[in-house]
Design an enzyme around this catalytic site. Structure first.
Site, PDB file in Angstrom:
ATOM      1  N   HIS A 195      55.256  -1.222   7.759  1.00 49.18           N
ATOM      2  CA  HIS A 195      54.446  -0.787   6.619  1.00 49.18           C
ATOM      3  C   HIS A 195      53.161  -0.122   7.106  1.00 49.18           C
ATOM      4  CE1 HIS A 195      57.136  -3.251   4.179  1.00 49.18           C
ATOM      5  NE2 HIS A 195      56.884  -4.252   5.000  1.00 49.18           N
ATOM      6  N   HIS A 255      34.525   5.180  17.364  1.00 53.62           N
ATOM      7  CA  HIS A 255      33.294   5.752  16.800  1.00 53.62           C
ATOM      8  C   HIS A 255      33.001   7.083  17.487  1.00 53.62           C
ATOM      9  CE1 HIS A 255      29.483   5.981  14.837  1.00 53.62           C
ATOM     10  NE2 HIS A 255      29.481   4.715  14.446  1.00 53.62           N
ATOM     11  N   ASN A 295      39.853   6.608  -5.187  1.00 50.29           N
ATOM     12  CA  ASN A 295      39.310   6.193  -3.889  1.00 50.29           C
ATOM     13  C   ASN A 295      38.335   5.041  -4.132  1.00 50.29           C
ATOM     14  OD1 ASN A 295      38.005   5.847  -1.464  1.00 50.29           O
ATOM     15  ND2 ASN A 295      37.520   8.006  -1.150  1.00 50.29           N
ATOM     16  N   CYS A 348      33.820   4.084   4.390  1.00 46.67           N
ATOM     17  CA  CYS A 348      35.051   3.532   3.823  1.00 46.67           C
ATOM     18  C   CYS A 348      35.839   2.667   4.803  1.00 46.67           C
ATOM     19  CB  CYS A 348      35.935   4.669   3.319  1.00 46.67           C
ATOM     20  SG  CYS A 348      35.174   5.652   2.021  1.00 46.67           S
ATOM     21  N   HIS A 363      44.075   4.650   4.341  1.00 50.98           N
ATOM     22  CA  HIS A 363      42.966   4.707   3.398  1.00 50.98           C
ATOM     23  C   HIS A 363      43.168   5.823   2.381  1.00 50.98           C
ATOM     24  CE1 HIS A 363      39.099   5.127   1.593  1.00 50.98           C
ATOM     25  NE2 HIS A 363      38.783   6.210   2.273  1.00 50.98           N
ATOM     26  N   HIS A 398      46.523   7.348  -6.974  1.00 52.21           N
ATOM     27  CA  HIS A 398      46.837   7.779  -8.332  1.00 52.21           C
ATOM     28  C   HIS A 398      46.353   6.774  -9.367  1.00 52.21           C
ATOM     29  CE1 HIS A 398      49.475   8.254 -11.910  1.00 52.21           C
ATOM     30  NE2 HIS A 398      49.378   9.543 -11.628  1.00 52.21           N
TER      31      HIS A 398
END
Length: 497
Positions: A388, A304, A425, A225, A392, A421
């Protein structure tokens, strides 16, 4: 009735103003240092007469050779500086795919299909219902047409059809919004983790829009993702060596071939969370795009944790005992995500935090090392660095954990919760639905800084920092057009189904 005794706020108010004063003093230290020096020099010059100033200049005994040499040196240093300075990368605009109403999956539909598809395993159905009740998803998320069949039909043709639908729709909207011509595209990058056909998805885009034969094409798969920010990083590197170029980045996840039809609970979880989505971005390093671009890319930081076996396997594609392929989400996922976030913010902190926060963090670190290891570690206030936050929308637990660890307010994570909502995802594209939410609410102003944070298999935590280039008007069209007035909505802890 006895008079109500109000709490004494005086001490907390005093501490608040002490902290504000400290931040202002440290962040403007150089200003406070140089103003008295400049004022002293100015006062001294004002007391000198014209004759004294001329005499001082003559006493320097500068000849024409010295003057020309000095000018040449200044020009040389300036040239070297500007030649070695990295090219600015601008986000001209972006678009997000919005699925048709026919693809929507209300809770009742999802659960009915689950009961029919898993009729021999009621415990798996009950498990999915519990997950969905606590997921934070709403009634308007979407799944591709192949998943609406009973049983689902996840074949190659259907997967390609979904890819063409979401990717081409997003790019068509981007071309219409920006006025970009396909022949002007120099770089195309497509990231999709779990669907990697031959020819590649990037080749599919080249074929559809008849792009140039010398285009630089990249297709990223298997990177989870957070692959959207990896694509941004790759595009930035390419734009450093290709002057006057445009790059298209497409981030998506194709659901059709990856919808798990077995009974393993850890592998059923993604079915409840992942939904259709895609985003297309236009990046440019052209100076003429500076004025019309929405954002300027400031930093990309990648972390990573793949060297650790536990982290490597916490999001793992595998077969179940029946030979059905799915994504296994480990119970250690949130712990590993927290460790990856810690490493990431340790790297990004010095790049973005004001001096006041860095000093407090340093003093606390020294104190724990030298005086008392039990001192509570100081968590930097990233609200001093960003207006802001786009976290994710991987799930309710992900957003809750980051809100807690970064000490963010409900408003700071509103875009992430509302995106989860409304759209679910959507994998690597979720960050752009969140940014679109902030813009649709009219909150994005010139100079505002945005922090995008994403997690991905491997295990990775990646960050991108953007600075708003101009005041952004509330967009017309876009994924939030028909529902932004309804948001934010209250999302209960449990939705009883």
């Amino acid at each position: 009735m006895p008079p109500q005794i109000l709490p004494d706020f005086s001490s907390s108010v005093k501490l608040k103003y002490v902290k504000l004063g400290y931040q202002y003093l440290v962040n403007h230290f150089l200003t406070f240092l140089f103003i008295p020096i400049i004022a002293t020099i100015a006062v001294h010059l004002l007391h000198l007469g014209p004759d004294e100033i001329i005499a001082t200049v003559k006493s320097l005994e500068l000849d024409i050779v010295h003057i020309i040499s000095s000018i040449f040196l200044i020009l040389l240093i300036s040239t070297v500086y500007f030649m070695s300075k990295p090219r600015s990368v601008y986000l001209v605009d972006y678009t997000c795919y919005k699925a048709p109403i026919t693809c929507r999956v209300p809770f009742s539909t999802f659960m009915e299909h689950s009961r029919l598809n898993l009729k021999d395993n009621p415990k798996s159905v009950e498990f999915q219902m519990r997950i969905l009740e606590r997921s934070g998803l709403g009634e308007e998320t979407s799944l591709p047409p192949a998943i609406h069949y009973i049983p689902p039909k996840p074949n190659m043709e259907a997967a390609r059809a979904e890819a063409e639908l979401v990717i081409f729709s997003a790019i068509d909207s981007l071309i219409e919004t920006t006025g970009l011509k396909p022949k002007d595209i120099d770089i195309i990058i497509v990231n999709c983790s779990l669907f990697s056909p031959t020819p590649s998805l990037s080749a599919m885009v080249i074929n559809k829009y008849k792009l140039r034969s010398n285009i630089m094409s990249y297709n990223l798969s298997g990177m989870g993702c957070s692959a959207g920010l990896i694509s941004i990083d790759l595009a930035r590197d390419l734009l450093q060596v290709l002057p006057n170029s445009n790059a298209i980045v497409v981030s998506t996840e194709i659901i059709t071939p990856n919808y798990y039809q077995g009974n393993e609970r850890a592998m059923l979880l993604p079915n409840c969370l992942f939904r259709m989505g895609a985003a297309a971005l236009l990046l440019s390093n052209k100076r003429r795009d500076q004025t019309r671009a929405k954002y300027k890319l400031v930093h990309v930081v990648r972390t990573h944790k793949g060297s650790d076996d536990r982290a490597f396997k916490c999001v793992y594609e595998q077969e179940d005992p029946q030979g059905l392929v799915g994504i296994n989400l480990s119970k250690d996922l949130m712990v590993i995500a927290a460790e990856a976030l810690k490493s990431n913010i340790t790297t990004i902190g010095p790049l973005v935090l004001p001096a006041s926060e860095q000093l407090l963090f340093l003093f606390t670190l020294i104190g724990r090392k030298i005086f008392n290891p039990k001192w509570k570690p100081y968590i930097p206030d990233f609200k001093q660095a960003f207006e802001h936050f786009c976290i994710h929308a991987g799930g309710r637990a992900v957003i809750d954990e980051l809100q807690k660890n970064l000490q963010l307010s409900s408003e700071h994570v509103e875009a992430s919760r509302m995106t989860l909502h409304r759209f679910g995802n959507t994998s690597s594209s979720s960050l752009w639905y969140e940014l679109s939410y902030i813009e649709s609410k009219g909150r994005m102003k010139k100079g505002d800084r945005v922090w995008q944070i994403a997690f991905g298999s491997g295990f990775k935590c990646n960050s991108a920092v953007w600075k708003c280039n101009r005041n952004i008007k509330t967009p017309t069209g876009g994924p939030w057009e028909d529902c932004i007035d309804r948001y934010p909505v209250h999302i209960p802890e449990v939705v009883k189904l």
